[in-house]
Each structure stands twice: as structure tokens, then as C-alpha cells.
Design a protein around this motif. Structure first.
Motif, mmCIF file in Angstrom:
data_model
loop_
_atom_site.group_PDB
_atom_site.id
_atom_site.type_symbol
_atom_site.label_atom_id
_atom_site.label_comp_id
_atom_site.label_asym_id
_atom_site.label_seq_id
_atom_site.Cartn_x
_atom_site.Cartn_y
_atom_site.Cartn_z
ATOM 1 N N SER A 36 -61.848 -4.760 15.646
ATOM 2 C CA SER A 36 -62.202 -4.647 17.071
ATOM 3 C C SER A 36 -62.688 -5.972 17.638
ATOM 4 O O SER A 36 -62.592 -6.212 18.850
ATOM 5 C CB SER A 36 -63.291 -3.586 17.258
ATOM 6 O OG SER A 36 -62.837 -2.315 16.835
ATOM 7 N N ARG A 58 -65.612 -11.273 28.518
ATOM 8 C CA ARG A 58 -64.556 -10.479 29.154
ATOM 9 C C ARG A 58 -64.732 -9.018 28.725
ATOM 10 O O ARG A 58 -64.031 -8.528 27.842
ATOM 11 C CB ARG A 58 -63.182 -11.001 28.730
ATOM 12 C CG ARG A 58 -62.004 -10.446 29.543
ATOM 13 C CD ARG A 58 -60.667 -10.717 28.880
ATOM 14 N NE ARG A 58 -60.532 -9.981 27.616
ATOM 15 C CZ ARG A 58 -60.509 -10.540 26.425
ATOM 16 N NH1 ARG A 58 -60.643 -11.836 26.297
ATOM 17 N NH2 ARG A 58 -60.371 -9.800 25.326
ATOM 18 N N GLU A 113 -64.647 -5.158 28.000
ATOM 19 C CA GLU A 113 -63.663 -4.075 28.022
ATOM 20 C C GLU A 113 -64.263 -2.877 27.309
ATOM 21 O O GLU A 113 -65.126 -3.034 26.430
ATOM 22 C CB GLU A 113 -62.376 -4.475 27.269
ATOM 23 C CG GLU A 113 -61.502 -5.478 27.975
ATOM 24 C CD GLU A 113 -60.172 -5.665 27.257
ATOM 25 O OE1 GLU A 113 -59.415 -4.676 27.149
ATOM 26 O OE2 GLU A 113 -59.899 -6.776 26.791
ATOM 27 N N HIS A 137 -49.874 -2.922 16.202
ATOM 28 C CA HIS A 137 -51.231 -2.392 16.356
ATOM 29 C C HIS A 137 -51.351 -0.965 15.794
ATOM 30 O O HIS A 137 -51.835 -0.054 16.476
ATOM 31 C CB HIS A 137 -51.672 -2.453 17.817
ATOM 32 C CG HIS A 137 -51.921 -3.849 18.290
ATOM 33 N ND1 HIS A 137 -53.135 -4.478 18.129
ATOM 34 C CD2 HIS A 137 -51.102 -4.757 18.868
ATOM 35 C CE1 HIS A 137 -53.046 -5.714 18.609
ATOM 36 N NE2 HIS A 137 -51.831 -5.908 19.055
ATOM 37 N N LEU A 160 -63.531 0.107 24.652
ATOM 38 C CA LEU A 160 -62.599 0.231 23.543
ATOM 39 C C LEU A 160 -62.696 1.635 22.961
ATOM 40 O O LEU A 160 -63.731 2.021 22.405
ATOM 41 C CB LEU A 160 -62.915 -0.802 22.454
ATOM 42 C CG LEU A 160 -62.025 -0.772 21.206
ATOM 43 C CD1 LEU A 160 -60.597 -1.124 21.561
ATOM 44 C CD2 LEU A 160 -62.555 -1.730 20.147
ATOM 45 N N TYR A 166 -56.127 -11.059 18.772
ATOM 46 C CA TYR A 166 -56.172 -9.721 19.351
ATOM 47 C C TYR A 166 -56.648 -9.833 20.789
ATOM 48 O O TYR A 166 -57.804 -10.183 21.054
ATOM 49 C CB TYR A 166 -57.119 -8.848 18.520
ATOM 50 C CG TYR A 166 -57.222 -7.408 18.960
ATOM 51 C CD1 TYR A 166 -56.136 -6.738 19.512
ATOM 52 C CD2 TYR A 166 -58.417 -6.703 18.804
ATOM 53 C CE1 TYR A 166 -56.230 -5.420 19.895
ATOM 54 C CE2 TYR A 166 -58.526 -5.373 19.186
ATOM 55 C CZ TYR A 166 -57.426 -4.736 19.740
ATOM 56 O OH TYR A 166 -57.517 -3.425 20.124
ATOM 57 N N LYS A 167 -55.764 -9.553 21.723
ATOM 58 C CA LYS A 167 -56.087 -9.797 23.132
ATOM 59 C C LYS A 167 -57.155 -8.848 23.662
ATOM 60 O O LYS A 167 -57.747 -9.109 24.712
ATOM 61 C CB LYS A 167 -54.825 -9.709 23.993
ATOM 62 C CG LYS A 167 -54.197 -8.332 24.067
ATOM 63 C CD LYS A 167 -52.966 -8.365 24.974
ATOM 64 C CE LYS A 167 -52.327 -6.996 25.110
ATOM 65 N NZ LYS A 167 -51.143 -7.014 26.002
ATOM 66 N N HIS A 168 -57.399 -7.741 22.956
ATOM 67 C CA HIS A 168 -58.433 -6.803 23.405
ATOM 68 C C HIS A 168 -59.704 -6.910 22.561
ATOM 69 O O HIS A 168 -60.532 -5.984 22.554
ATOM 70 C CB HIS A 168 -57.898 -5.370 23.347
ATOM 71 C CG HIS A 168 -56.744 -5.122 24.266
ATOM 72 N ND1 HIS A 168 -56.861 -5.168 25.639
ATOM 73 C CD2 HIS A 168 -55.441 -4.833 24.014
ATOM 74 C CE1 HIS A 168 -55.680 -4.923 26.189
ATOM 75 N NE2 HIS A 168 -54.808 -4.710 25.235
#
Length: 404
Positions: A71, A202, A204, A158, A206, A194-196
Motif C-alpha cells: 500500500s 497526495r 487518497e 495489480h 484506499l 505504485y501510483k496509488h
């Protein structure tokens, strides 16, 4: 520069993880997996591997560490066996549902009770519906190649990947294998991005709670509901099979050998009969097939199923067209039904009007010895069976090696 090494399958797996430059190793011991993480701890301690080694108090925690690492955009790895895999089960579902690119080696072992430290495939089979990709290796070279390919696949689609190999038959047996050149591996497997990944710069959310239905957020972006998310995972599992084959093609160009395809055929070009298996059993059946050809004149070959989830329905069904008989040998069972692999093969063949005669054999549960002579006699009898005779109850497997 690549070099040939003679070592155990567990060490082969650890060397592949080292070459993959995994950054977090979550470790909890269970026989016969323990030497994998022990070897990784040695490599880290000697400064030969730049990774964080985290010794945890359970397999559930080991997978939790991998979930946290992935993560955060870090390449994780762990390994387990048997009841340890079952203890992870909740987190296996979470890792797949969160679409995290985690790689884990499972050194296949029979499940308790009663306790057994010996090999069969029931541990992996029991977790086939968690949403993990599952591949099975037949030898040490495939352990190395599949592990490297697994990192590449997991990070492209993924979806987490489980690399299975037989306890003791591979984990503790010494065999020669080629350790690839590190520079070539780096070219094949670039650094994980991992762009997320969780990032305070930034923010987000999850894998938070999801409603049953899709909805639009404040920016007008359509967000899928629970069912939509599960549908996407299911569809992209099948896409992963195509990506695996593309990765294998690239692997062959770089390293000069196939890394392990979805299906691995042996002497099928002119065959009238075929035996199907996973893991080391497929290699043992090659010896049987060679003998049946030389001594009995039977045209027969072996088909190893190397990717079990997603199941290669179309590939397998098309590969089995035109055979007189198909014998499925397996070290796993869906209790009260049939061999799990056998049931999957029957399902794949169902839409086709022409289907070969099928038979199912359960062998080697809990490490029960599988004499090559028994496989030879059983396979020969199946090939010589009158094809006009109706088969026995389709869901009733034959048990080879019972001592009751």
C-alpha cells in the motif's frame, strides 16, 4: 553473469526474491517453508540484499505486513505452508480485493488434522477462490523463473500471485539451476512504482467501505460498487493469463529459456492419450509416458497445468481436442465431490460437442509415496480400457496407494 548453482528449492526461491530486489520480507516460520525466509535473513544480514526483515508473531500478521508495504509502494514478499496459509485466509481475500501486487511462495504441504508435514496440494487448492493468481512449479529452475515472473505480473495487473512448489520434493531437494544475471533481471523487472501508494502529499482513500451500488463522487467520477469491483477483479484475472504469456515470451528473449508457460506439453505432437498433473507429479509422469511409449507402443504425452488460477479454460479445452482419453492425476481433493483439477477440466470441456474420455486419480495425499510403477500400471490400464464402455461415476475419483 548467470551461473549454475546446486541448492535446495527453498534457497532457489530466496535467490529469486533477492534478484527481484524485494524491499520488505515478512517472516514467520512453518515447515517446510522456513528455510526460504531464513536464507533471506542471511542475505540481508550480510549486506547482500537491501531490505527490511520483519519477524512477526503469526502468518496473519505476515500478510498484514505485506499489505501495508504494498500500500506504501514497496515491493513485499513472504512465504508459508499448509495451516499457515489458512491462518492468512482473511488477509488473502483483503490483498486481492485491494488489488495489491504481493508475491508469496507457498511450499505445499498437507493440512491438519491430523498433522502432517508432508506434501500435497490441498493447502493451495483450499485457497483457490481468494482472488490470488496461482502458479505451480515442477523444478528448481521454474521456482526461480516463476518467482521473477510473478513480481512482474503482480505489478502489471495489480493482483497478488502465489508461487506454489512441492514441499520436500522441491523445497529440501538439491538440484542444479541457473541463477540469472542481476543486470538482466533489473532490465526484465524494473523498480516497483505504485501510483496509488499512500502519500501524505497526495491523500487518497484506499479500499475503504464500499456501497452496494455505483455512485458519482463530488468530482463527477463514477465509483464502482462492491459487485462492480469484484467483476473487475474476475475479468482482469483472465487478462492476467494473457499478460503472463507475454511476460514469458519476453523472459525467453532475455534469458534464453521459457520462464514457465500457462500449459507445458510433453510428447503431445502425435499422442492419442494425455495425462494431466501439476507440480513435480507432472515430471514423474514424463518417466511413465516414456516407458509406455517404448515398452507398450502407446502414443501418450503429459500436459502440466502451470497456471491454476485463473484457470486456462479455453487453452486447456482446445489442447485436449482429439484425444481418446485424458487421465487427471492430482494431490488435492474437493471433499464429497471429486479432484479439484479434474472438476475444472470437466467444466472447461463441457461446451465442446466432442469430449475425450476422462478419468480422475487421487495420489500422494499427506506425502503418501507415489511409486512410478503404480502410475505406469494405472495409466496403461486406463489407455487400454474399452472406449465403448461407459465410464464409472464421473465424480468418483480412483484413489491410488490406499492401504486400508
Amino acid at each position: 553473469m548467470a551461473k549454475t548453482i546446486i541448492e535446495s528449492g527453498n534457497v532457489a526461491a530466496a535467490m529469486a526474491v533477492q534478484l527481484a530486489r524485494a524491499e520488505v520480507i515478512a517472516a514467520y516460520p512453518i515447515t517446510p517453508q522456513t528455510p526460504v525466509t531464513e536464507k533471506l535473513s542471511e542475505l540481508i544480514t550480510r549486506g547482500e540484499m537491501d531490505a527490511e526483515y520483519i519477524a512477526v508473531e503469526s502468518e496473519h500478521s505476515a500478510m498484514s505486513v505485506c499489505i501495508g508495504a504494498a500500500s506504501c509502494g514497496v515491493r513485499p514478499f513472504t512465504a508459508t505452508s499448509a495451516n499457515g496459509l489458512l491462518y492468512m485466509s482473511e488477509q488473502l481475500h483483503w490483498a486481492a480485493g485491494a488489488r495489491l501486487p504481493i508475491v508469496m511462495c507457498v511450499v505445499n504441504r498437507g493440512l491438519g488434522a491430523p498433522w502432517s508435514v508432508w506434501n500435497d496440494h490441498q493447502d493451495a487448492i483450499s485457497q483457490r477462490d481468494t482472488g490470488w493468481i496461482q502458479v505451480f512449479a515442477k523444478d528448481h529452475q521454474e521456482i526461480v523463473d516463476m518467482t521473477l515472473k510473478a513480481f512482474r505480473l503482480a505489478e502489471l495487473v495489480h493482483i497478488p500471485v502465489m508461487v506454489n512448489y512441492d514441499g520436500y520434493y522441491l523445497s529440501h531437494t538439491y538440484m542444479p539451476f541457473e541463477k540469472p544475471d542481476a543486470a538482466q533481471v533489473d532490465a526484465f523487472l524494473p523498480a516497483f512504482e505504485y501510483k496509488h501508494a499512500l502519500n501524505p502529499e497526495r491523500p487518497e482513500s484506499l479500499n475503504t467501505v464500499t456501497l452496494p451500488d455505483s455512485r458519482r463522487d463530488v468530482d463527477g467520477v463514477l465509483r464502482g460498487g462492491y459487485m462492480d469491483i469484484r467483476h473487475n477483479l474476475h475479468q482482469e484475472m483472465y487478462l492476467a493469463m494473457e499478460v503472463w504469456q507475454e511476460i514469458d515470451d519476453e523472459f525467453q528473449k532475455i534469458f534464453g529459456r521459457g520462464g514457465a508457460p500457462v500449459l507445458d506439453p510433453y510428447r503431445l505432437d502425435d499422442a492419442e492419450f494425455v495425462v494431466i498433473a501439476m507440480g513435480t507429479l507432472a515430471n514423474q509422469l514424463r518417466v511413465v509416458v516414456d516407458r509406455l511409449r517404448s515398452e507398450d507402443g502407446l502414443k501418450i504425452g503429459v500436459l502440466a497445468v502451470q497456471m491454476y488460477r485463473p484457470f486456462p479454460n479455453t487453452l486447456l479445452a482446445e489442447a485436449l481436442q482429439g484425444f481418446k482419453g485424458v487421465m487427471v492425476f492430482e494431490k488435492g481433493l474437493s471433499y464429497g465431490d471429486q479432484g479439484a483439477l479434474y472438476g475444472d477440466i470437466k467444466s472447461a470441456l463441457y461446451p465442446y460437442p466432442a469430449r475425450p474420455r476422462l478419468s480422475n486419480y487421487i495420489v500422494g495425499l499427506g506425502g503418501r509415496d507415489i511409486p512410478t510403477e503404480s502410475l505406469y500400471q494405472t495409466t496403461k490400464a486406463a489407455c487400454e480400457q474399452d472406449s465403448s464402455t461407459p465410464p464409472a461415476e464421473a465424480n468418483a475419483p480412483q484413489w491410488i496407494g490406499l492401504q486400508l
